[in-house]
Scaffold this motif. Structure first.
Motif, PDB file in Angstrom:
ATOM      1  N   LEU A  73       0.579  -1.492  -0.300  1.00  0.00           N
ATOM      2  CA  LEU A  73      -0.385  -0.501  -0.348  1.00  0.00           C
ATOM      3  C   LEU A  73       0.750   1.626  -0.349  1.00  0.00           C
ATOM      4  O   LEU A  73       0.110   2.464  -0.411  1.00  0.00           O
ATOM      5  N   GLY A  74       2.184   1.245   0.539  1.00  0.00           N
ATOM      6  CA  GLY A  74       2.918   2.178  -0.577  1.00  0.00           C
ATOM      7  C   GLY A  74       3.639   2.614   0.831  1.00  0.00           C
ATOM      8  O   GLY A  74       4.369   3.758   1.347  1.00  0.00           O
ATOM      9  N   PHE A  75       3.119   1.795   2.331  1.00  0.00           N
ATOM     10  CA  PHE A  75       3.597   2.388   3.654  1.00  0.00           C
ATOM     11  C   PHE A  75       5.311   1.836   3.657  1.00  0.00           C
ATOM     12  O   PHE A  75       5.674   0.854   3.084  1.00  0.00           O
ATOM     13  N   GLU A  76       6.124   2.854   4.574  1.00  0.00           N
ATOM     14  CA  GLU A  76       7.826   2.452   4.473  1.00  0.00           C
ATOM     15  C   GLU A  76       8.123   2.242   6.016  1.00  0.00           C
ATOM     16  O   GLU A  76       7.458   2.840   6.817  1.00  0.00           O
ATOM     17  N   PRO A  77       9.098   1.714   6.484  1.00  0.00           N
ATOM     18  CA  PRO A  77       9.220   1.864   7.572  1.00  0.00           C
ATOM     19  C   PRO A  77      10.247   2.908   7.613  1.00  0.00           C
ATOM     20  O   PRO A  77      10.616   3.217   6.697  1.00  0.00           O
ATOM     21  N   LEU A  78       9.924   3.302   9.393  1.00  0.00           N
ATOM     22  CA  LEU A  78      10.089   4.687   9.664  1.00  0.00           C
ATOM     23  C   LEU A  78      11.494   4.747  10.821  1.00  0.00           C
ATOM     24  O   LEU A  78      11.753   5.228  10.858  1.00  0.00           O
ATOM     25  N   TYR A  79      11.406   3.672  11.250  1.00  0.00           N
ATOM     26  CA  TYR A  79      11.824   2.883  12.162  1.00  0.00           C
ATOM     27  C   TYR A  79      11.752   1.771  13.072  1.00  0.00           C
ATOM     28  O   TYR A  79      11.542   1.113  13.156  1.00  0.00           O
ATOM     29  N   THR A  80      13.025   1.205  14.150  1.00  0.00           N
ATOM     30  CA  THR A  80      12.784   0.161  14.591  1.00  0.00           C
ATOM     31  C   THR A  80      13.159   0.178  16.405  1.00  0.00           C
ATOM     32  O   THR A  80      13.763   0.860  16.638  1.00  0.00           O
ATOM     33  N   ASN A  81      12.296  -0.721  16.350  1.00  0.00           N
ATOM     34  CA  ASN A  81      11.938  -0.361  17.865  1.00  0.00           C
ATOM     35  C   ASN A  81      12.037  -2.106  18.372  1.00  0.00           C
ATOM     36  O   ASN A  81      11.562  -2.689  17.979  1.00  0.00           O
ATOM     37  N   LEU A  82      12.844  -1.663  19.467  1.00  0.00           N
ATOM     38  CA  LEU A  82      13.576  -2.932  20.146  1.00  0.00           C
ATOM     39  C   LEU A  82      13.412  -3.657  21.086  1.00  0.00           C
ATOM     40  O   LEU A  82      13.504  -2.138  21.695  1.00  0.00           O
ATOM     41  N   GLN A  83      13.481  -4.135  21.880  1.00  0.00           N
ATOM     42  CA  GLN A  83      12.877  -4.770  22.927  1.00  0.00           C
ATOM     43  C   GLN A  83      13.893  -5.536  23.675  1.00  0.00           C
ATOM     44  O   GLN A  83      14.118  -6.567  23.446  1.00  0.00           O
ATOM     45  N   LYS A  84      14.303  -5.897  24.936  1.00  0.00           N
ATOM     46  CA  LYS A  84      14.691  -6.905  25.673  1.00  0.00           C
ATOM     47  C   LYS A  84      14.038  -7.164  27.069  1.00  0.00           C
ATOM     48  O   LYS A  84      14.481  -6.993  27.591  1.00  0.00           O
ATOM     49  N   SER A  85      13.798  -8.841  26.770  1.00  0.00           N
ATOM     50  CA  SER A  85      12.886  -9.203  27.913  1.00  0.00           C
ATOM     51  C   SER A  85      14.020  -9.264  29.273  1.00  0.00           C
ATOM     52  O   SER A  85      14.810  -9.738  28.798  1.00  0.00           O
TER      53      SER A  85
END
Length: 89
Positions: A73-85
């Protein structure tokens, strides 16, 4: 869906109107029938009618099908959200 003002870098004094799509769901039996596209088109039309600058949404990293759908649909990645459990299992 809800809209909010944000001021992204580098020009923090220029407000940008963003429509954040928080949830989109289509019943499993109705997927791949065009309903998701219709919902997203309605969101874009809603945003355009109100002078909103962009539509944003989040997709879980494990949801490849949804990510591919939104990219189509034309969306592009903007940022990466990371998590450490921190919880030991």
């Amino acid at each position: 869906m809800f809209g909010k003002w944000t001021a992204p870098a580098p020009d923090r004094f220029k407000p940008v109107r963003i429509l954040n799509v928080t949830d989109v769901g289509v019943t499993f039996s109705h997927r791949s029938s065009g309903i998701g596209r219709q919902l997203m088109q309605a969101a874009e039309e809603f945003a355009l009618e109100r002078g909103i600058d962009a539509v944003r949404l989040n997709v879980w990293a494990v949801n490849n099908r949804a990510a591919m759908f939104y990219e189509e649909l034309g969306f592009e990645p903007l940022y990466t959200n990371l998590q450490k459990s921190l919880i030991q299992q």
